[in-house]
Design a protein around this motif. Sequence first.
Motif, PDB file in Angstrom:
ATOM      1  N   PRO A 112     -14.669  32.809  -6.662  1.00  0.00           N
ATOM      2  CA  PRO A 112     -14.913  34.139  -6.083  1.00  0.00           C
ATOM      3  C   PRO A 112     -13.626  34.805  -5.609  1.00  0.00           C
ATOM      4  O   PRO A 112     -12.774  34.158  -4.986  1.00  0.00           O
ATOM      5  CB  PRO A 112     -15.859  33.851  -4.918  1.00  0.00           C
ATOM      6  N   PHE A 113     -13.523  36.087  -5.923  1.00  0.00           N
ATOM      7  CA  PHE A 113     -12.384  36.903  -5.507  1.00  0.00           C
ATOM      8  C   PHE A 113     -12.893  38.113  -4.738  1.00  0.00           C
ATOM      9  O   PHE A 113     -14.092  38.430  -4.757  1.00  0.00           O
ATOM     10  CB  PHE A 113     -11.589  37.369  -6.732  1.00  0.00           C
ATOM     11  N   CYS A 114     -11.977  38.780  -4.067  1.00  0.00           N
ATOM     12  CA  CYS A 114     -12.306  39.978  -3.306  1.00  0.00           C
ATOM     13  C   CYS A 114     -11.367  41.110  -3.705  1.00  0.00           C
ATOM     14  O   CYS A 114     -10.159  40.903  -3.856  1.00  0.00           O
ATOM     15  CB  CYS A 114     -12.192  39.707  -1.807  1.00  0.00           C
ATOM     16  N   THR A 115     -11.918  42.289  -3.867  1.00  0.00           N
ATOM     17  CA  THR A 115     -11.133  43.490  -4.142  1.00  0.00           C
ATOM     18  C   THR A 115     -11.656  44.625  -3.285  1.00  0.00           C
ATOM     19  O   THR A 115     -12.615  44.455  -2.513  1.00  0.00           O
ATOM     20  CB  THR A 115     -11.220  43.855  -5.637  1.00  0.00           C
ATOM     21  N   LEU A 116     -11.029  45.774  -3.388  1.00  0.00           N
ATOM     22  CA  LEU A 116     -11.466  46.944  -2.630  1.00  0.00           C
ATOM     23  C   LEU A 116     -12.420  47.780  -3.465  1.00  0.00           C
ATOM     24  O   LEU A 116     -12.306  47.845  -4.694  1.00  0.00           O
ATOM     25  CB  LEU A 116     -10.265  47.812  -2.224  1.00  0.00           C
ATOM     26  N   THR A 117     -13.358  48.426  -2.818  1.00  0.00           N
ATOM     27  CA  THR A 117     -14.251  49.344  -3.519  1.00  0.00           C
ATOM     28  C   THR A 117     -13.459  50.592  -3.924  1.00  0.00           C
ATOM     29  O   THR A 117     -12.353  50.837  -3.413  1.00  0.00           O
ATOM     30  CB  THR A 117     -15.431  49.749  -2.631  1.00  0.00           C
ATOM     31  N   GLN A 118     -14.020  51.370  -4.810  1.00  0.00           N
ATOM     32  CA  GLN A 118     -13.350  52.584  -5.251  1.00  0.00           C
ATOM     33  C   GLN A 118     -13.161  53.562  -4.087  1.00  0.00           C
ATOM     34  O   GLN A 118     -12.136  54.252  -4.001  1.00  0.00           O
ATOM     35  CB  GLN A 118     -14.168  53.259  -6.367  1.00  0.00           C
ATOM     36  N   THR A 119     -14.125  53.582  -3.181  1.00  0.00           N
ATOM     37  CA  THR A 119     -14.003  54.452  -2.007  1.00  0.00           C
ATOM     38  C   THR A 119     -12.813  54.059  -1.147  1.00  0.00           C
ATOM     39  O   THR A 119     -12.036  54.911  -0.699  1.00  0.00           O
ATOM     40  CB  THR A 119     -15.290  54.386  -1.159  1.00  0.00           C
ATOM     41  N   ALA A 120     -12.656  52.752  -0.934  1.00  0.00           N
ATOM     42  CA  ALA A 120     -11.527  52.271  -0.131  1.00  0.00           C
ATOM     43  C   ALA A 120     -10.203  52.520  -0.836  1.00  0.00           C
ATOM     44  O   ALA A 120      -9.205  52.878  -0.196  1.00  0.00           O
ATOM     45  CB  ALA A 120     -11.704  50.783   0.169  1.00  0.00           C
ATOM     46  N   PHE A 121     -10.168  52.337  -2.166  1.00  0.00           N
ATOM     47  CA  PHE A 121      -8.958  52.628  -2.943  1.00  0.00           C
ATOM     48  C   PHE A 121      -8.573  54.093  -2.805  1.00  0.00           C
ATOM     49  O   PHE A 121      -7.396  54.436  -2.636  1.00  0.00           O
ATOM     50  CB  PHE A 121      -9.172  52.288  -4.421  1.00  0.00           C
ATOM     51  N   ASN A 122      -9.555  54.962  -2.869  1.00  0.00           N
ATOM     52  CA  ASN A 122      -9.283  56.396  -2.761  1.00  0.00           C
ATOM     53  C   ASN A 122      -8.692  56.755  -1.402  1.00  0.00           C
ATOM     54  O   ASN A 122      -7.814  57.622  -1.296  1.00  0.00           O
ATOM     55  CB  ASN A 122     -10.568  57.196  -2.999  1.00  0.00           C
ATOM     56  N   ILE A 123      -9.170  56.075  -0.353  1.00  0.00           N
ATOM     57  CA  ILE A 123      -8.647  56.347   0.992  1.00  0.00           C
ATOM     58  C   ILE A 123      -7.188  55.902   1.106  1.00  0.00           C
ATOM     59  O   ILE A 123      -6.359  56.616   1.680  1.00  0.00           O
ATOM     60  CB  ILE A 123      -9.520  55.648   2.050  1.00  0.00           C
ATOM     61  N   THR A 124      -6.863  54.738   0.540  1.00  0.00           N
ATOM     62  CA  THR A 124      -5.467  54.271   0.581  1.00  0.00           C
ATOM     63  C   THR A 124      -4.548  55.218  -0.191  1.00  0.00           C
ATOM     64  O   THR A 124      -3.421  55.487   0.238  1.00  0.00           O
ATOM     65  CB  THR A 124      -5.351  52.854  -0.002  1.00  0.00           C
ATOM     66  N   GLN A 125      -5.039  55.738  -1.316  1.00  0.00           N
ATOM     67  CA  GLN A 125      -4.235  56.699  -2.086  1.00  0.00           C
ATOM     68  C   GLN A 125      -4.083  58.014  -1.338  1.00  0.00           C
ATOM     69  O   GLN A 125      -3.025  58.648  -1.383  1.00  0.00           O
ATOM     70  CB  GLN A 125      -4.881  56.927  -3.454  1.00  0.00           C
ATOM     71  N   GLN A 126      -5.145  58.424  -0.629  1.00  0.00           N
ATOM     72  CA  GLN A 126      -5.073  59.657   0.155  1.00  0.00           C
ATOM     73  C   GLN A 126      -4.053  59.512   1.285  1.00  0.00           C
ATOM     74  O   GLN A 126      -3.293  60.446   1.571  1.00  0.00           O
ATOM     75  CB  GLN A 126      -6.447  59.994   0.736  1.00  0.00           C
ATOM     76  N   GLU A 127      -4.034  58.336   1.919  1.00  0.00           N
ATOM     77  CA  GLU A 127      -3.062  58.098   2.985  1.00  0.00           C
ATOM     78  C   GLU A 127      -1.636  58.102   2.444  1.00  0.00           C
ATOM     79  O   GLU A 127      -0.729  58.696   3.043  1.00  0.00           O
ATOM     80  CB  GLU A 127      -3.352  56.764   3.682  1.00  0.00           C
ATOM     81  N   ALA A 128      -1.423  57.433   1.295  1.00  0.00           N
ATOM     82  CA  ALA A 128      -0.087  57.391   0.687  1.00  0.00           C
ATOM     83  C   ALA A 128       0.376  58.793   0.299  1.00  0.00           C
ATOM     84  O   ALA A 128       1.549  59.148   0.495  1.00  0.00           O
ATOM     85  CB  ALA A 128      -0.098  56.473  -0.530  1.00  0.00           C
ATOM     86  N   THR A 129      -0.532  59.599  -0.244  1.00  0.00           N
ATOM     87  CA  THR A 129      -0.189  60.975  -0.620  1.00  0.00           C
ATOM     88  C   THR A 129       0.167  61.804   0.608  1.00  0.00           C
ATOM     89  O   THR A 129       1.126  62.586   0.600  1.00  0.00           O
ATOM     90  CB  THR A 129      -1.372  61.631  -1.361  1.00  0.00           C
ATOM     91  N   ALA A 130      -0.603  61.629   1.684  1.00  0.00           N
ATOM     92  CA  ALA A 130      -0.340  62.370   2.919  1.00  0.00           C
ATOM     93  C   ALA A 130       1.021  62.002   3.498  1.00  0.00           C
ATOM     94  O   ALA A 130       1.747  62.868   4.012  1.00  0.00           O
ATOM     95  CB  ALA A 130      -1.443  62.090   3.939  1.00  0.00           C
TER      96      ALA A 130
END
Length: 409
Positions: A112-130
Amino acid sequence: MLTHLLQKINLKPPTTTTVLLRRKTTSAEYVASRNRDPTFEKLMDKYKNLFKVISIQDLILGTTTTTTNAAVSLDFLNRLSQRLHINRGATHFLRKYPHIFQIFHHPIKLQPFCTLTQTAFNITQQEATAINDTLPLVVNRLVRLLSMSLTKTLPLRAIFKVSRELGLPDDFEDSVILKKSDLFVLVDSGNEPNTHLLKLVGDIPKGELVAAVDNWRVLECCKEDCGVDINEMLYSFKHTYPPGMKLRRSFKVKVKEWQGLKYVGPYEVVEIGEKKRKSKIGMMEMEKRAVGIVHEFLSLTVEKMVEVEKISHFRKWFGVDLNIRDLFLDHPGIFYMSTKGYRHTVFLREAYERGCLIESNPVYEARRKLLDLVILGRRGLSRGHSEPTGVSQGEDGDTEEVKTDSDED
């Protein structure tokens, strides 16, 4: 003769011995006896789980340069559960936040592995862009931080510790320091090997560096209904006390005297001599200068909050010869310190209203979205599905808060 003398001592008023025999309060007792503010304590209840989420999120994003393949094994996270302060194991913690984390079975590694949901990925990209869109503000924050140092120099490792609080990009050494070589330069530390110092080499006009508290004083004096004497506002700080805190007359008198006390601002050159350390008025001025420095430090952060341990790394460089933790506790009208989440976190009281920043910014808004997902927990999932179906919002636009088992960890 001895008996007669002892009788005279016993007849003295008890008030004269009370002060002399007062037991010194330890730092832990001082922290425990502070006046709690329910609004900030409630906010820290949310943040203490957010900090754990961010730690796991950083581990996931650090596994690869592409967000599509970013994942980490559950076995690895379970081994780190104690360090991450996850009491019931990583698997239990991840399943409480299906809006942020997604568990899957790796087809090649067969575990078993863990990744981020698409919603969480979008938030990290929004923060990086900001962050990238506000690089001029990032440069300004670094200039101001270095300008508060006695030598216009700070250790790079200390800046790394507060990089998130200052809204610095992950590659700020290349994107900020190297690109602004007219302002910043990295030099080796002569005392410690393999240690770099960041030095301010640019000539900054004195009038460009105005402290946040000075701007507040100007705004207060310019108000139409301002009934405060301008001379009284000259060295004042804004005070807002925790609800229910009893303000005795003697305390109000001391605060009024402290407000009128002159001090050297955070961007002004100061010389701290032994004569000043020994005099009472000199020590009070040093304390007020320290308040001005940490007030400005908090004003430079994205969320107007920082961990006390992190700000302590700058104490020597700012010329603050006082206990930082006690400084926050001595001025409850300016700062609020919380002890939740295995850390001591200090807030700038005047920057918050009802648990939110009064003056928002794009980076804070992106981080607030992640906090809303943490508060959401498992709510918003349709029966039999693992993907979020919606977000319930309250009247003020924030995610509606419901007590969940996420507070257990």
